[in-house]
Enzyme design. Structure first.
Site, PDB file in Angstrom:
ATOM      1  N   HIS A  63      -4.058   1.571   7.749  1.00  0.00           N
ATOM      2  CA  HIS A  63      -2.711   2.129   7.649  1.00  0.00           C
ATOM      3  C   HIS A  63      -2.676   3.283   6.647  1.00  0.00           C
ATOM      4  O   HIS A  63      -2.135   4.355   6.928  1.00  0.00           O
ATOM      5  CB  HIS A  63      -1.736   1.016   7.248  1.00  0.00           C
ATOM      6  CG  HIS A  63      -0.319   1.452   7.135  1.00  0.00           C
ATOM      7  ND1 HIS A  63       0.603   1.231   8.138  1.00  0.00           N
ATOM      8  CD2 HIS A  63       0.351   2.099   6.141  1.00  0.00           C
ATOM      9  CE1 HIS A  63       1.778   1.734   7.763  1.00  0.00           C
ATOM     10  NE2 HIS A  63       1.648   2.249   6.548  1.00  0.00           N
ATOM     11  N   GLU A  64      -3.266   3.062   5.460  1.00  0.00           N
ATOM     12  CA  GLU A  64      -3.220   4.095   4.415  1.00  0.00           C
ATOM     13  C   GLU A  64      -4.092   5.294   4.762  1.00  0.00           C
ATOM     14  O   GLU A  64      -3.697   6.436   4.525  1.00  0.00           O
ATOM     15  CB  GLU A  64      -3.607   3.506   3.052  1.00  0.00           C
ATOM     16  CG  GLU A  64      -2.684   2.394   2.569  1.00  0.00           C
ATOM     17  CD  GLU A  64      -1.196   2.697   2.636  1.00  0.00           C
ATOM     18  OE1 GLU A  64      -0.797   3.868   2.481  1.00  0.00           O
ATOM     19  OE2 GLU A  64      -0.416   1.757   2.861  1.00  0.00           O
ATOM     20  N   GLN A  88       3.209   9.891   0.805  1.00  0.00           N
ATOM     21  CA  GLN A  88       4.471   9.155   0.910  1.00  0.00           C
ATOM     22  C   GLN A  88       5.381   9.403  -0.288  1.00  0.00           C
ATOM     23  O   GLN A  88       6.563   9.091  -0.233  1.00  0.00           O
ATOM     24  CB  GLN A  88       4.213   7.656   1.058  1.00  0.00           C
ATOM     25  CG  GLN A  88       3.632   7.287   2.407  1.00  0.00           C
ATOM     26  CD  GLN A  88       3.486   5.802   2.534  1.00  0.00           C
ATOM     27  OE1 GLN A  88       2.480   5.231   2.138  1.00  0.00           O
ATOM     28  NE2 GLN A  88       4.508   5.164   3.087  1.00  0.00           N
ATOM     29  N   HIS A 148      -2.269   7.488   7.051  1.00  0.00           N
ATOM     30  CA  HIS A 148      -1.344   8.369   6.322  1.00  0.00           C
ATOM     31  C   HIS A 148      -2.062   9.612   5.821  1.00  0.00           C
ATOM     32  O   HIS A 148      -1.562  10.735   5.956  1.00  0.00           O
ATOM     33  CB  HIS A 148      -0.733   7.649   5.112  1.00  0.00           C
ATOM     34  CG  HIS A 148       0.502   6.882   5.413  1.00  0.00           C
ATOM     35  ND1 HIS A 148       1.634   7.455   5.956  1.00  0.00           N
ATOM     36  CD2 HIS A 148       0.801   5.576   5.232  1.00  0.00           C
ATOM     37  CE1 HIS A 148       2.569   6.536   6.102  1.00  0.00           C
ATOM     38  NE2 HIS A 148       2.087   5.380   5.669  1.00  0.00           N
ATOM     39  N   GLY A 164       0.852  -1.180   0.000  1.00  0.00           N
ATOM     40  CA  GLY A 164       0.000   0.000   0.000  1.00  0.00           C
ATOM     41  C   GLY A 164       0.884   1.224   0.000  1.00  0.00           C
ATOM     42  O   GLY A 164       2.050   1.156   0.389  1.00  0.00           O
ATOM     43  N   CYS A 214       6.242   0.127   7.439  1.00  0.00           N
ATOM     44  CA  CYS A 214       5.831   1.234   6.579  1.00  0.00           C
ATOM     45  C   CYS A 214       6.967   1.585   5.630  1.00  0.00           C
ATOM     46  O   CYS A 214       8.134   1.608   6.031  1.00  0.00           O
ATOM     47  CB  CYS A 214       5.482   2.439   7.449  1.00  0.00           C
ATOM     48  SG  CYS A 214       4.974   3.900   6.528  1.00  0.00           S
ATOM     49  N   LEU A 215       6.618   1.878   4.383  1.00  0.00           N
ATOM     50  CA  LEU A 215       7.630   2.285   3.404  1.00  0.00           C
ATOM     51  C   LEU A 215       8.341   3.571   3.823  1.00  0.00           C
ATOM     52  O   LEU A 215       9.503   3.771   3.484  1.00  0.00           O
ATOM     53  CB  LEU A 215       6.986   2.480   2.021  1.00  0.00           C
ATOM     54  CG  LEU A 215       6.331   1.253   1.401  1.00  0.00           C
ATOM     55  CD1 LEU A 215       5.693   1.619   0.063  1.00  0.00           C
ATOM     56  CD2 LEU A 215       7.325   0.123   1.240  1.00  0.00           C
TER      57      LEU A 215
END
Length: 168
Positions: free
Chosen positions: A130-131, A50, A134, A45, A88-89
């Protein structure tokens, strides 16, 4: 073309994103760049902020390896608290147990602006939470103890400095 992934605590990750109002070619281009960035980073995701775009849009990975876009999502319901291992990225190489919900209900638009409602559970519910976090200006480390968060912050600040030196 993939974009660089922004490392926490960059301001674009800690500020709420702006609603998408233009569903034209610029959104499609952003979604393609996000998909490339997510694929390159081997993520499941990715949110627009991000990759440095403060817009309320994210890609959510399904268990079959495909993904779909959520634009201007709204969390309608959260049920059955669970604790899940999360990474997380934008917080690379960090994994911690994070409080989430097993079931969620989300309302969102697709890339054409059409509205949808989705009830999800398990991993898909986890990725959606999670997204959407963000897009609200939160990173999973916000759910951790202040000690864990400060330790991770120190490592991310070192990583940001190292990346800045590589570019110069």
């Amino acid at each position: 073309m993939a974009r660089d992934i922004v490392i926490w605590p960059h301001k674009v990750l800690t500020s709420p994103t702006k609603p998408v109002t233009d569903f034209g070619p610029s959104l499609q281009k952003l979604l393609e760049e996000m998909a490339e960035s997510m694929k390159e980073a081997e993520g499941i995701g990715i949110a627009a902020n991000q990759v440095g775009e403060p817009l309320r849009v994210a890609l959510v990975g399904r268990e079959d390896g495909t993904s779909f876009e959520i634009v201007n999502p709204q969390m309608l319901e959260k049920k059955e608290p669970v604790t899940m291992e999360e990474g997380c990225l934008s917080v690379p190489r960090e994994w911690e147990k994070c409080p989430r919900f097993h079931r969620v209900k989300v309302r969102y638009q697709d890339k054409t602006g059409e509205w949808h409602e989705l009830e999800a559970e398990g991993r898909l519910a986890h990725v959606l939470q999670h997204e959407i976090d963000h897009l609200d200006g939160h990173v999973f480390v916000d759910h951790l103890s202040s000690l864990k968060r400060s330790l991770i912050l120190g490592r991310m600040q070192k990583l940001q400095k190292a990346k800045a030196r590589q570019k110069s």
